[in-house]
Design a protein around this motif. Sequence first.
Motif, PDB file in Angstrom:
ATOM      1  N   ASP A  62      -0.084  -0.673   8.138  1.00 31.73           N
ATOM      2  CA  ASP A  62      -0.532  -0.951   6.227  1.00 31.73           C
ATOM      3  C   ASP A  62      -0.150  -1.700   5.418  1.00 31.73           C
ATOM      4  OD1 ASP A  62      -2.642   1.149   6.644  1.00 31.73           O
ATOM      5  OD2 ASP A  62      -0.862   2.858   5.932  1.00 31.73           O
ATOM      6  N   ASN A  63       0.641  -2.113   5.999  1.00 32.15           N
ATOM      7  CA  ASN A  63       1.711  -3.304   5.690  1.00 32.15           C
ATOM      8  C   ASN A  63       2.527  -4.388   6.687  1.00 32.15           C
ATOM      9  OD1 ASN A  63       1.853  -2.227   2.615  1.00 32.15           O
ATOM     10  ND2 ASN A  63       2.737  -0.528   4.027  1.00 32.15           N
ATOM     11  N   LYS A  67       0.781  -1.005  -0.285  1.00 33.45           N
ATOM     12  CA  LYS A  67      -0.119  -0.477   0.415  1.00 33.45           C
ATOM     13  C   LYS A  67       0.784   1.009   0.067  1.00 33.45           C
ATOM     14  CE  LYS A  67      -4.031  -2.364   2.010  1.00 33.45           C
ATOM     15  NZ  LYS A  67      -4.747  -1.795   3.413  1.00 33.45           N
ATOM     16  N   SER A  68       1.958   1.267   0.436  1.00 35.32           N
ATOM     17  CA  SER A  68       3.579   2.524   0.625  1.00 35.32           C
ATOM     18  C   SER A  68       4.527   1.965   0.842  1.00 35.32           C
ATOM     19  CB  SER A  68       2.229   3.070   1.845  1.00 35.32           C
ATOM     20  OG  SER A  68       2.762   2.625   2.651  1.00 35.32           O
TER      21      SER A  68
END
Length: 71
Positions: free
Chosen positions: A31-32, A11-12
Amino acid sequence: MYLFGNYEGSKSKLIVDAKTKKTEIEKFLKDNPELKSYITNKEKVIAQYKLMGLELPKVEIKTKKSGSKKR
């Protein structure tokens, strides 16, 4: 302690260096989650610090103080 490096999650992206704030890293890991076990691997972090000639930061453990209790 976190492993320094450039990371690209699903995601980033994040660059972890000495100036990266802990909150940024925690947000990235949230997020990860697939990268958490790699970035937080204590053995790899220790090896990286040794290669860089740095001392490991000392982590202080805060404990609750049991003060006098008024009855």
